[in-house]
Structures are given as C-alpha cells and as structure tokens.
Scaffold this motif. Sequence first.
Motif, PDB file in Angstrom:
ATOM      1  N   LEU B  53       0.837  -1.201   0.000  1.00 20.65           N
ATOM      2  CA  LEU B  53       0.000   0.000   0.000  1.00 20.65           C
ATOM      3  C   LEU B  53       0.867   1.244   0.000  1.00 20.65           C
ATOM      4  O   LEU B  53       2.029   1.202   0.399  1.00 20.65           O
ATOM      5  CB  LEU B  53      -0.877   0.023   1.256  1.00 20.65           C
ATOM      6  CG  LEU B  53      -2.013  -0.994   1.376  1.00 20.65           C
ATOM      7  CD1 LEU B  53      -2.606  -0.958   2.774  1.00 20.65           C
ATOM      8  CD2 LEU B  53      -3.073  -0.728   0.318  1.00 20.65           C
ATOM      9  N   THR B  54       0.275   2.344  -0.438  1.00 22.69           N
ATOM     10  CA  THR B  54       0.996   3.614  -0.372  1.00 22.69           C
ATOM     11  C   THR B  54       1.034   4.098   1.070  1.00 22.69           C
ATOM     12  O   THR B  54       0.245   3.644   1.921  1.00 22.69           O
ATOM     13  CB  THR B  54       0.281   4.685  -1.210  1.00 22.69           C
ATOM     14  OG1 THR B  54      -0.986   4.962  -0.601  1.00 22.69           O
ATOM     15  CG2 THR B  54       0.069   4.216  -2.632  1.00 22.69           C
ATOM     16  N   MET B  55       1.904   5.047   1.348  1.00 28.22           N
ATOM     17  CA  MET B  55       2.010   5.657   2.673  1.00 28.22           C
ATOM     18  C   MET B  55       0.646   6.177   3.145  1.00 28.22           C
ATOM     19  O   MET B  55       0.196   5.879   4.255  1.00 28.22           O
ATOM     20  CB  MET B  55       2.994   6.826   2.644  1.00 28.22           C
ATOM     21  CG  MET B  55       4.423   6.464   2.295  1.00 28.22           C
ATOM     22  SD  MET B  55       5.240   5.458   3.551  1.00 28.22           S
ATOM     23  CE  MET B  55       5.232   6.544   4.965  1.00 28.22           C
ATOM     24  N   SER B  56       0.009   6.962   2.303  1.00 23.04           N
ATOM     25  CA  SER B  56      -1.269   7.571   2.675  1.00 23.04           C
ATOM     26  C   SER B  56      -2.328   6.521   2.970  1.00 23.04           C
ATOM     27  O   SER B  56      -3.125   6.672   3.906  1.00 23.04           O
ATOM     28  CB  SER B  56      -1.787   8.455   1.559  1.00 23.04           C
ATOM     29  OG  SER B  56      -0.780   9.309   1.104  1.00 23.04           O
ATOM     30  N   ALA B  57      -2.346   5.458   2.166  1.00 27.64           N
ATOM     31  CA  ALA B  57      -3.359   4.423   2.352  1.00 27.64           C
ATOM     32  C   ALA B  57      -3.179   3.754   3.719  1.00 27.64           C
ATOM     33  O   ALA B  57      -4.155   3.513   4.435  1.00 27.64           O
ATOM     34  CB  ALA B  57      -3.258   3.388   1.236  1.00 27.64           C
ATOM     35  N   ILE B  58      -1.937   3.474   4.087  1.00 23.35           N
ATOM     36  CA  ILE B  58      -1.690   2.856   5.395  1.00 23.35           C
ATOM     37  C   ILE B  58      -2.109   3.820   6.501  1.00 23.35           C
ATOM     38  O   ILE B  58      -2.793   3.445   7.454  1.00 23.35           O
ATOM     39  CB  ILE B  58      -0.202   2.490   5.572  1.00 23.35           C
ATOM     40  CG1 ILE B  58       0.266   1.595   4.432  1.00 23.35           C
ATOM     41  CG2 ILE B  58       0.023   1.804   6.909  1.00 23.35           C
ATOM     42  CD1 ILE B  58       1.757   1.352   4.442  1.00 23.35           C
ATOM     43  N   ALA B  59      -1.692   5.072   6.344  1.00 27.59           N
ATOM     44  CA  ALA B  59      -1.998   6.075   7.371  1.00 27.59           C
ATOM     45  C   ALA B  59      -3.498   6.170   7.621  1.00 27.59           C
ATOM     46  O   ALA B  59      -3.955   6.230   8.764  1.00 27.59           O
ATOM     47  CB  ALA B  59      -1.438   7.433   6.955  1.00 27.59           C
ATOM     48  N   GLU B  60      -4.256   6.137   6.538  1.00 30.44           N
ATOM     49  CA  GLU B  60      -5.706   6.234   6.658  1.00 30.44           C
ATOM     50  C   GLU B  60      -6.275   5.023   7.385  1.00 30.44           C
ATOM     51  O   GLU B  60      -7.125   5.151   8.261  1.00 30.44           O
ATOM     52  CB  GLU B  60      -6.306   6.349   5.253  1.00 30.44           C
ATOM     53  CG  GLU B  60      -7.779   6.710   5.243  1.00 30.44           C
ATOM     54  CD  GLU B  60      -8.373   6.542   3.844  1.00 30.44           C
ATOM     55  OE1 GLU B  60      -9.594   6.453   3.735  1.00 30.44           O
ATOM     56  OE2 GLU B  60      -7.569   6.477   2.872  1.00 30.44           O
ATOM     57  N   LYS B  61      -5.774   3.854   7.054  1.00 31.05           N
ATOM     58  CA  LYS B  61      -6.293   2.630   7.665  1.00 31.05           C
ATOM     59  C   LYS B  61      -5.952   2.536   9.150  1.00 31.05           C
ATOM     60  O   LYS B  61      -6.738   1.994   9.927  1.00 31.05           O
ATOM     61  CB  LYS B  61      -5.744   1.389   6.955  1.00 31.05           C
ATOM     62  CG  LYS B  61      -6.070   1.344   5.495  1.00 31.05           C
ATOM     63  CD  LYS B  61      -6.647  -0.001   5.069  1.00 31.05           C
ATOM     64  CE  LYS B  61      -6.968  -0.019   3.596  1.00 31.05           C
ATOM     65  NZ  LYS B  61      -8.377   0.257   3.276  1.00 31.05           N
ATOM     66  N   VAL B  62      -4.783   2.998   9.534  1.00 30.54           N
ATOM     67  CA  VAL B  62      -4.395   2.842  10.937  1.00 30.54           C
ATOM     68  C   VAL B  62      -4.619   4.118  11.738  1.00 30.54           C
ATOM     69  O   VAL B  62      -4.176   4.222  12.890  1.00 30.54           O
ATOM     70  CB  VAL B  62      -2.935   2.356  11.085  1.00 30.54           C
ATOM     71  CG1 VAL B  62      -2.723   1.086  10.285  1.00 30.54           C
ATOM     72  CG2 VAL B  62      -1.945   3.418  10.680  1.00 30.54           C
ATOM     73  N   LEU B  63      -5.332   5.076  11.158  1.00 32.22           N
ATOM     74  CA  LEU B  63      -5.708   6.299  11.869  1.00 32.22           C
ATOM     75  C   LEU B  63      -4.510   7.091  12.377  1.00 32.22           C
ATOM     76  O   LEU B  63      -4.466   7.509  13.526  1.00 32.22           O
ATOM     77  CB  LEU B  63      -6.632   5.973  13.056  1.00 32.22           C
ATOM     78  CG  LEU B  63      -7.951   5.266  12.758  1.00 32.22           C
ATOM     79  CD1 LEU B  63      -8.706   5.012  14.035  1.00 32.22           C
ATOM     80  CD2 LEU B  63      -8.794   6.062  11.782  1.00 32.22           C
ATOM     81  N   LEU B  64      -3.526   7.250  11.490  1.00 33.35           N
ATOM     82  CA  LEU B  64      -2.355   8.036  11.861  1.00 33.35           C
ATOM     83  C   LEU B  64      -2.193   9.145  10.833  1.00 33.35           C
ATOM     84  O   LEU B  64      -2.573   8.990   9.673  1.00 33.35           O
ATOM     85  CB  LEU B  64      -1.111   7.136  11.831  1.00 33.35           C
ATOM     86  CG  LEU B  64      -0.246   7.076  13.087  1.00 33.35           C
ATOM     87  CD1 LEU B  64      -1.071   6.697  14.296  1.00 33.35           C
ATOM     88  CD2 LEU B  64       0.882   6.091  12.902  1.00 33.35           C
ATOM     89  N   ALA B  65      -1.625  10.276  11.267  1.00 36.09           N
ATOM     90  CA  ALA B  65      -1.328  11.351  10.327  1.00 36.09           C
ATOM     91  C   ALA B  65      -0.214  10.899   9.382  1.00 36.09           C
ATOM     92  O   ALA B  65       0.598  10.048   9.741  1.00 36.09           O
ATOM     93  CB  ALA B  65      -0.899  12.603  11.080  1.00 36.09           C
ATOM     94  N   ASN B  66      -0.184  11.474   8.209  1.00 30.95           N
ATOM     95  CA  ASN B  66       0.852  11.113   7.247  1.00 30.95           C
ATOM     96  C   ASN B  66       2.250  11.280   7.828  1.00 30.95           C
ATOM     97  O   ASN B  66       3.118  10.433   7.623  1.00 30.95           O
ATOM     98  CB  ASN B  66       0.722  11.974   5.988  1.00 30.95           C
ATOM     99  CG  ASN B  66      -0.327  11.423   5.037  1.00 30.95           C
ATOM    100  OD1 ASN B  66      -0.852  10.323   5.242  1.00 30.95           O
ATOM    101  ND2 ASN B  66      -0.652  12.188   4.008  1.00 30.95           N
TER     102      ASN B  66
END
Lengths: 156, 156
Positions: B53-66
């Motif tokens: 996954l891209t950085m942003s996609a992971i961040a969105e899934k795990v509820l973390l800021a980019n």
Amino acid sequence: MNNEQTTSAPKLWVILARTYNAVAVYLESTIAAEGLGLSDFAALEVLLHKGPLTMSAIAEKVLLANASMTSAIDRLDERGLVRRVNSESDRRVRIVELTAQGRTFISAIYERHERELEALMGGLSRAERNQLRHLLKKLGYAASVASRANKEEHQQ
Amino acid sequence: MNNEQTTSAPKLWVILARTYNAVAVYLESTIAAEGLGLSDFAALEVLLHKGPLTMSAIAEKVLLANASMTSAIDRLDERGLVRRVNSESDRRVRIVELTAQGRTFISAIYERHERELEALMGGLSRAERNQLRHLLKKLGYAASVASRANKEEHQQ
DNA sequence: GAATCTTATTTCGATATCGAACTATCTTAT
DNA sequence: ATAAGATAGTTCGATATCGAAATAAGATTC
C-alpha cells in the motif's frame, strides 16, 4: 441488524478503536478553541464534579500516568484554573482544587460539552444506550482482568 | 441488564474511553515484548492482509497522520520488516511492502494476537458481538458526521 | 504549453505522554 | 525507637504523535 453473521474479535476491536477515535476527534475539536486538550479538560471536569482531589486520584480517574498529571496540572495552574494546596494530614500529598476562575471556565464549557454529547448520541435510544454500556463494561472488565494476568505473568 | 435506568451521554463516553483504553493497554502489553507499539503493529497487520500500500493508504487505515506514518515506516524499515518501492505510474508515490522477514514476523504475531483477542471476547455471544458492532458503528458514524460539520463550520 | 491547483510524501518544531529514578514522607515490623 | 518498606509527587530523558511548511510531481485550466 443481521444477527446471523459472526463478528470476529479483531474486527470488533478495529470498530471499537475507530469509534473511540471518531468521538475523541470530535470532542477535541469542540474544546480546542478553549486551548484545552482532552486530558486537561477531563482533569478540570473531574475536579468540578468530585471536588478537590489529590494528584494520584485525578490521574487514576482520567487514565493518565502520575508523571503526566504533574505536567497537566502545571499547565492548568499556569493558566490560573487550578491551585495546589498542601494536605494538613499528609505532607506528601498535594490537593488540587479549582480556582474561582477555573470553576466558571469549566462549568460553562462542560455544559456545552454535555449538550453536544447528548446531540451526538441522540440517535441511540435509551435501550440502545443501556445495551452499549452493558456490553462495553463487559468487554472492559475482561480486558482489565486479562491485563492483570498478563502483568503478573511477565513481572515475576 | 436494567433497561429502566437512563445512561447519560457523558457517562457513556467515559465508559467507551475506559473500555478502549483497557483493551489497548492489554494488547500493547502482549506485543511490547516484540518491540512493537500498537501503531507499528497495525501498519504491519494491514500490509499483511491488504498487500502493498501507499504511505497515505496505510496512514488512513491505521488512523495516523501522514507525518507519523513516515516515522512509523522508517522504524519498520530500519528493522528490515518493510521496504519502500517507488511507484512506476506516479513518481510522488512510494509503495510499502513487507519483506520476507517482515511477513514471517507479523504472521506469527498476528496469529497469536488473534487467539488472545478471541479469548478476550470469549465472554460475548455472537449476538452480543453483533449488537456491539452495530451500536459502535452507529455512534462512530454520528461522530464522524458531527466532526465534518464542525470542521467545515470552523474553517470557513 | 504555461500557470495554477491538487496530491503524496517528508522534514521540522512543538507537545503530550510515559517509565524509571529520585525525594520526601508515612507506615509497619521488630 | 529504628530500620525497612510503601506511597505521593516530581524530575528527567526518551518517544510517538501532530500540524504546518517544504518539496516534488500530477492534473487541470485557459
């Protein structure tokens, strides 16, 4: 609601986390304008509703480590919202209380907070709220039991 | 359960927070020995189950800021558990994937994690889990709607 | 096709939080 | 009474997180 399908434990944990996060983010946004974080708000709130408390007592109620409580109360102290008073009976203890200014401040914010929270949960019937409370408590209890067991296992 | 009494919204929020916290503390304690925090664990888990996954996609899934995701992936990269690959189609994008070592690592931990979580929730029947999921989702949805409304109101 | 807007990621500085070590005080056991 | 242990609070150093700014590349508009 479809009671046929099974909800896996990991899935349920993800939903719990997302819901907690969604509510926390919302509540943070509603008090951010006052220059308050959720922890500082919680500390003020507990002082408003329980009266003066020791550092440890506040820390326990708002789920913060003692060290973090020192910083939190420092912040609120600097803003003149709370005051530390030395205990008469035990000289290790410092009792924290709201100042007059702090009381006015948190009273107003809390009232609004309560309205917003009721509005947020307006979609849940009384029965649903009770159900949710019951199920969350059951789960929370299981988790704290498991935590204790895990801790004892690991520290000995 | 007593469906007569009314559960106030603030009370329900406190219970939600405590339950979330209790489960989080427990899960953290179970993976702390691997040198993992909950966020890093979550990032590895999502890569295991969703693939690269891209950085942003992971961040969105795990509820973390980019920004936090950059640090998280840095940590996992340094341990040789993940790898960044430049996207062919979009040169801004970096796709993150598990290394062989990372896959072995998270697979084993996740399997254990799943067992522990199922054990934790063993006290909830299938119907109760579905109920809990349903109610949490309802609440979470209301909160994200309220958040969006609040955000738009405040930024314009 | 140049200018403008949007998106993906990283860097940077600030901050809240934590655990561990420390100090001061109280309690208990002998 | 003294020593040993427990408890309350703080300080300290480390870390995860964030928002805002920076950078780079795509997409859109005229």
